[in-house]
Each structure stands twice: as structure tokens, then as C-alpha cells.
Design a protein around this motif. Structure first.
Motif, mmCIF file in Angstrom:
data_model
loop_
_atom_site.group_PDB
_atom_site.id
_atom_site.type_symbol
_atom_site.label_atom_id
_atom_site.label_comp_id
_atom_site.label_asym_id
_atom_site.label_seq_id
_atom_site.Cartn_x
_atom_site.Cartn_y
_atom_site.Cartn_z
ATOM 1 N N VAL A 276 2.568 5.210 15.845
ATOM 2 C CA VAL A 276 1.531 5.498 14.607
ATOM 3 C C VAL A 276 0.720 4.056 14.540
ATOM 4 O O VAL A 276 1.160 3.139 14.330
ATOM 5 C CB VAL A 276 2.481 5.498 13.139
ATOM 6 C CG1 VAL A 276 1.773 5.661 12.072
ATOM 7 C CG2 VAL A 276 3.685 6.620 13.428
ATOM 8 N N ILE A 277 -0.642 4.568 14.103
ATOM 9 C CA ILE A 277 -1.612 3.401 13.847
ATOM 10 C C ILE A 277 -2.018 3.652 12.647
ATOM 11 O O ILE A 277 -2.503 4.513 12.103
ATOM 12 C CB ILE A 277 -2.822 3.805 14.843
ATOM 13 C CG1 ILE A 277 -2.256 3.796 16.351
ATOM 14 C CG2 ILE A 277 -3.683 2.501 14.812
ATOM 15 C CD1 ILE A 277 -3.360 4.220 17.551
ATOM 16 N N LEU A 278 -1.867 2.447 11.817
ATOM 17 C CA LEU A 278 -2.280 2.248 10.370
ATOM 18 C C LEU A 278 -3.507 1.356 10.112
ATOM 19 O O LEU A 278 -3.258 0.240 10.507
ATOM 20 C CB LEU A 278 -1.145 2.056 9.428
ATOM 21 C CG LEU A 278 0.142 2.712 9.418
ATOM 22 C CD1 LEU A 278 1.122 2.194 8.539
ATOM 23 C CD2 LEU A 278 -0.284 4.369 9.112
ATOM 24 N N THR A 279 -4.662 1.985 9.836
ATOM 25 C CA THR A 279 -5.835 1.153 9.422
ATOM 26 C C THR A 279 -6.196 1.313 7.931
ATOM 27 O O THR A 279 -5.619 2.094 7.546
ATOM 28 C CB THR A 279 -6.913 1.620 10.462
ATOM 29 O OG1 THR A 279 -7.214 2.918 10.240
ATOM 30 C CG2 THR A 279 -6.756 1.422 11.891
ATOM 31 N N GLY A 280 -6.667 0.510 7.506
ATOM 32 C CA GLY A 280 -7.258 0.665 6.078
ATOM 33 C C GLY A 280 -7.600 -0.938 5.440
ATOM 34 O O GLY A 280 -7.493 -1.943 6.067
ATOM 35 N N PRO A 281 -8.208 -0.845 4.349
ATOM 36 C CA PRO A 281 -8.528 -2.159 3.680
ATOM 37 C C PRO A 281 -7.469 -2.801 3.208
ATOM 38 O O PRO A 281 -6.066 -2.421 3.172
ATOM 39 C CB PRO A 281 -9.574 -1.638 2.374
ATOM 40 C CG PRO A 281 -8.885 -0.128 2.006
ATOM 41 C CD PRO A 281 -8.575 0.384 3.556
ATOM 42 N N ALA A 282 -7.660 -4.033 2.897
ATOM 43 C CA ALA A 282 -6.489 -5.136 2.358
ATOM 44 C C ALA A 282 -5.962 -4.311 1.194
ATOM 45 O O ALA A 282 -6.537 -3.941 0.276
ATOM 46 C CB ALA A 282 -7.057 -6.252 2.176
ATOM 47 N N GLY A 283 -4.651 -4.225 1.280
ATOM 48 C CA GLY A 283 -3.904 -3.849 -0.097
ATOM 49 C C GLY A 283 -3.677 -2.237 0.015
ATOM 50 O O GLY A 283 -3.382 -1.969 -1.140
ATOM 51 N N CYS A 284 -3.989 -1.605 1.049
ATOM 52 C CA CYS A 284 -3.762 -0.178 0.869
ATOM 53 C C CYS A 284 -2.459 0.269 1.392
ATOM 54 O O CYS A 284 -2.177 1.348 1.310
ATOM 55 C CB CYS A 284 -4.719 0.514 2.098
ATOM 56 S SG CYS A 284 -4.393 -0.024 3.658
ATOM 57 N N GLY A 285 -1.655 -0.815 1.733
ATOM 58 C CA GLY A 285 -0.100 -0.463 1.829
ATOM 59 C C GLY A 285 0.258 -0.232 3.274
ATOM 60 O O GLY A 285 1.659 0.441 3.303
ATOM 61 N N LYS A 286 -0.406 -0.804 4.142
ATOM 62 C CA LYS A 286 -0.215 -0.539 5.612
ATOM 63 C C LYS A 286 1.246 -1.321 5.761
ATOM 64 O O LYS A 286 2.319 -0.396 6.568
ATOM 65 C CB LYS A 286 -1.139 -1.062 6.352
ATOM 66 C CG LYS A 286 -2.584 -0.531 6.355
ATOM 67 C CD LYS A 286 -3.619 -1.282 7.226
ATOM 68 C CE LYS A 286 -3.948 -2.630 7.081
ATOM 69 N NZ LYS A 286 -4.392 -2.821 5.818
ATOM 70 N N THR A 287 1.645 -2.417 5.657
ATOM 71 C CA THR A 287 2.651 -3.153 6.192
ATOM 72 C C THR A 287 3.837 -2.844 5.412
ATOM 73 O O THR A 287 4.991 -2.595 5.744
ATOM 74 C CB THR A 287 2.529 -4.667 5.822
ATOM 75 O OG1 THR A 287 1.132 -5.217 6.440
ATOM 76 C CG2 THR A 287 3.698 -5.435 6.377
ATOM 77 N N LEU A 288 3.758 -2.459 3.962
ATOM 78 C CA LEU A 288 4.881 -1.948 2.968
ATOM 79 C C LEU A 288 5.451 -0.859 3.587
ATOM 80 O O LEU A 288 6.628 -0.484 3.637
ATOM 81 C CB LEU A 288 4.327 -1.763 1.819
ATOM 82 C CG LEU A 288 5.462 -1.676 0.474
ATOM 83 C CD1 LEU A 288 6.371 -2.704 0.365
ATOM 84 C CD2 LEU A 288 4.747 -1.199 -0.655
ATOM 85 N N LEU A 289 4.671 0.489 3.953
ATOM 86 C CA LEU A 289 5.040 1.689 4.379
ATOM 87 C C LEU A 289 5.781 1.486 5.607
ATOM 88 O O LEU A 289 6.803 2.093 5.685
ATOM 89 C CB LEU A 289 3.742 2.587 4.511
ATOM 90 C CG LEU A 289 3.034 3.106 3.268
ATOM 91 C CD1 LEU A 289 1.969 3.988 3.389
ATOM 92 C CD2 LEU A 289 4.319 3.884 2.461
#
Length: 464
Positions: A276-289
Motif C-alpha cells: 500500500v502506497i500512501l501519499t498526501g500533504p503533511a497532516g493527512c494521516g498517513k503514518t497514523l493510519l
């Protein structure tokens, strides 16, 4: 082909560091490497950095062409490139230009640094071979500007290996239809597979857009949300997920705050998706999810044995030896984002510190350096690769090829936060895997729209 129809490409050092086999990328045209470039490669090849390996590969590629019984005169005039698998269209010549023998005076830049010497070499060759086109190829933006200002008619970036020209065209992993999805369709065949509902959707009803495996589909006016699980020349097989169902998913006490997080969580928890590749702006929840899903899969569902967390250290996977302690303790400063996330997940516990230690042990969470990944085979684990926008394509390939049977890889990154001097958004390894794995049935890619960290972070992301 006439000699004047072939271009003459002068390569800068950073081109060979970026792509060590770049000499094979110019088809029937001729390539010249100034002696100054060889000197720079020689200085870089012995450093304790990842880029040194690329310098050594580039030097060996040059030696394969120019070694043996080649005379100095032939090296200067040009030697035909030898046949190489995967580069059958490279039919030009390779030459080394002895720029240290030339006195650059009139109209030349001051010769006190290597960039200027390479530019002066290109200017000299442009005048010497006129009207034959001479092109200076460099990935250094400032050097391209200097060369143009000094009189180079043709200056180019090295784009042969770029999969996209603009980061705006990077796949987001989902396609949003205007209005109601069902109103686009004339007829749909629906089948039930156990608890799953799969729709067979005609491609002709969906317009000219290109769809690919594990791409999510959603609309604006209905509860529809689905994922492409199969494709033929005439139709798509779409797994019906439902917007409300995705928003009510839960992993380790975490629920999605928007539909994009819902789609990401569905991919993270699906055992059929290996990466699974998660991209997005800072604070969008990538690491938490990613961390919540990893704990859910390892502790609650018992589908994997452990969680391995890794990222590159900022200095291009530089040595971690100067920090005290074990490998885990050395990596802790770089992986503070993970420990922050674990604290958030357990902040309401009676004893958060005790919960943290218990979960670290129960989920067998291991902090590993990317430096020591080569040669490993990781089995039955969830591997979280954080901040991978700073990795090159070869570094990410090294990581992906470590994944053994029963392992799930989660890659997180924000292409707006690249710290590496050698990478841009379009050349980052993160961009490569998003584009290369689009059609792979075992991977999913999600761009998480929206900043959910705080209203302060959201305002900063939008306005700064």
C-alpha cells in the motif's frame, strides 16, 4: 545518417550519478564525457554514501566501452558503444574530451570550478562542430541557466527515465465521478461472492479515462464507493464497498475522518494487497493510519508476526554509527514520528507509558535502519517504510525485493517534503513506485486529500 544529423551530447557528472548507464540513453547520437566529469566521479566513488555506488557503476560502464586495446586517439574521436541488453537502440559513439588541455579565454566563464569547465567545454565543442547540434545535459538547474547565459544554444535536463513530466499528473489511486455513478451506466451485471458484491461495468459507459487494478471509484451524489478488482478490454470488475461502510471501518480504535482515509484503511486491512502506497500533504494521516492498521493486523487479527519500521536517515542513507546505543536506539530519533503516533493511539489509557511498552513488545515492533536491509528476506511481517519521498528508485527497489512470503509493505511519503539534494518530485523513488505498480494486482495507491491533524496545520498547508 549524415554526421551533421546526429547530435553531440555533453554529459554533466550529476547525469551519470542519477543514471549510471546514461551513456546508452541517446540512441543514434554521440556522447562526450569531459575529463572534469571523470575527476568528479573519482572523488565521489570512495565516499561512504549511497551515491558512491552509482559513481562506481558509471565508471565501470565507461571502462567497458573505452577499455582494452582502444588508443588515446580513438577515445578522443569516439568509440562505438558496445551492444548491451535492453539498450539495442544505442548505436552512437562515446568519447572522452581532454578539457584540461584547452585554454578557455574569450567569452568563457572563469575556470575556477568544475561546472564552469564543463560549460566551457560544451561552448568549445559547439563552436568546433558548428553547425552540428551540441547539447549540454545536466540536472543542475543553475548550471543550465549559466550555460544558456554563457551562449549554449541547447541545454537540457536528463529526462529519459522520468515516468511523468509533471507531478500533477501522478496517479492519485482513486477516480471521482461527477454526479451519480449509476447514472453513467446503461446496464450492469452484478454477482455475489460470499459477502462481497462485484459489478461488471462496461468501459464504454465510463468515458475516456484509463482505469487500473485496485483503483478506487467514488462519486459525488450517492453512497457508492468501489475498487477495481479486474479488467478486460471491454469492462471493469468493481468490488462494491460503500461509502458508509468505509467510514465506519476501525483499526486499533482509529476511524477514518474522510472517505480518502476510509479507502486507505480498506487497502491497509485487505490481506490480498501486498503493498500500500500512501501519499498526501503533511497532516493527512498517513503514518497514523499505517501504524493503526499494522497493530490491528499483528495484535488483534494475528495475521502477521511483527511490525518492522524503517526510513532513510536524512543524509541519503548515511551511516548511523555516530549515534549511541543499539540499532533500535540509534534509529529512534529518526523514527520519532512513529513513537508520536503510538502515544496518540494510547493517550487515553490509564498508564500510557506502560501501554506503549506493552504494545511495543506484543506487536514485536522493531526499528531498523535501511542501511542494513540489503540481503535480508523479511517473512510474515508488516513493514512500514516512512518518509520514502527521500529514497531513490534503486533504494526503494532494494526495500521491495526484501519482502518475503506473507509480508505486507506500507510506503508513506509526501513529495512536497523532499530533503535530498539529488531528487525532485518527478525523480523520487516514491513517484516511481506509484507509476510502476499501477497495474499490479497486489498493490494499491492512495493520495489522502485533506489535512486532518489540526486547523493550524490545515491552514499552513493551504496558505504557506
Amino acid at each position: 545518417m549524415e554526421q551533421d544529423d546526429r547530435k553531440l551530447f555533453v554529459l554533466d557528472t550529476n547525469v551519470l550519478l542519477h543514471e549510471p548507464l546514461a551513456i546508452y540513453s541517446f540512441k543514434e547520437h554521440d556522447v562526450i564525457v569531459p575529463m572534469t566529469v571523470l575527476e568528479e566521479l573519482d572523488q565521489i566513488k570512495d565516499r561512504k554514501r549511497d551515491v558512491s555506488r552509482d559513481a562506481r557503476v558509471a565508471i565501470r560502464a565507461l571502462e567497458d566501452t573505452l577499455g582494452g586495446d582502444i588508443t588515446p586517439e580513438q577515445i578522443i574521436s569516439g568509440v562505438p558503444l558496445p551492444a548491451r541488453e535492453g539498450h539495442g537502440d544505442a548505436t552512437g559513439t562515446l568519447a572522452i574530451f581532454p578539457d584540461h588541455q584547452i585554454e578557455f579565454t574569450i567569452g568563457a566563464l572563469p575556470g575556477d570550478n568544475n561546472d564552469n569547465r564543463i560549460i566551457n567545454t560544451a561552448l568549445y565543442l559547439q563552436k568546433l562542430h558548428h553547425p552540428r547540434p551540441v547539447v549540454l545535459v545536466t540536472k543542475d538547474i543553475n548550471m543550465r541557466l549559466k550555460a544558456k547565459g554563457a551562449g549554449m544554444l541547447m541545454v537540457e535536463d536528463y529526462r529519459t527515465d522520468q515516468l511523468i513530466d509533471d507531478i500533477r499528473f501522478l496517479s492519485k489511486g482513486f477516480h471521482e465521478f461527477e454526479g451519480n455513478f449509476w447514472e453513467h451506466l446503461d446496464r450492469v451485471a452484478t454477482e455475489r461472492h460470499g459477502r462481497q458484491t462485484v459489478h461488471d461495468v462496461p468501459l464504454k459507459d465510463l468515458g475516456d479515462d484509463i482505469f487500473y487494478m485496485n483503483q478506487y471509484l467514488l462519486d459525488q451524489d450517492s453512497n457508492f464507493c468501489g475498487r477495481v478488482v479486474g479488467r478486460t478490454d471491454s469492462s471493469l470488475s468493481v468490488l462494491d464497498l460503500g461509502r458508509e461502510r468505509l467510514l465506519n471501518m476501525e483499526a486499533w480504535g482509529v476511524r477514518p475522518k474522510n472517505i480518502y482515509q476510509g479507502m486507505a484503511l480498506q487497502a491497509l486491512l485487505d490481506p490480498s494487497i501486498d503493498m500500500v502506497i500512501l501519499t498526501g500533504p503533511a497532516g493527512c494521516g498517513k503514518t497514523l493510519l499505517a501504524m493503526a492498521a499494522a497493530l490491528e493486523l499483528v495484535v488483534e487479527r494475528n495475521q502477521y508476526d511483527k511490525v518492522i519500521v524503517t526510513r532513510n536517515t536524512p543524509e541519503i542513507a548515511e551511516s548511523i554509527g555516530f549515534l549511541p546505543g543499539t540499532e533500535e536506539e540509534k534509529m529512534a530519533p529518526w523514527l520519532a514520528a512513529i513513537t508520536d503516533t503510538l502515544e496518540v493511539l494510547h493517550k487515553h489509557d490509564v498508564n500510557p507509558a506502560g501501554s506503549l511498552n506493552y504494545i511495543m513488545d506484543k506487536a514485536n515492533i522493531q526499528f531498523k535502519s535501511i542501511n542494513f536491509m540489503r540481503g535480508r528476506s523479511i517473512q510474515n511481517s508488516v513493514v512500514l517504510l516512512d518518509e520514502c519521498q527521500n529514497l531513490t528508485a534503486s533504494q526503494i527497489k532494494t526495500m521491495i525485493t526484501r519482502m518475503g512470503e506473507g509480508t505486507k509493505l506500507i510506503c508513506c511519503g509526501n513529495l512536497a517534503q523532499i530533503d535530498s539534494n539529488y531528487l525532485t518530485a518527478v525523480t523520487s523513488g516514491l513517484t516511481y513506485i506509484v507509476e510502476r505498480f499501477k497495474q499490479f494486482e497486489g498493490s494499491a495507491n492512495l493520495y489522502l486529500n485533506g489535512v486532518v491533524r489540526s486547523r493550524l496545520a490545515e491552514f499552513a498547508e493551504e496558505q504557506l
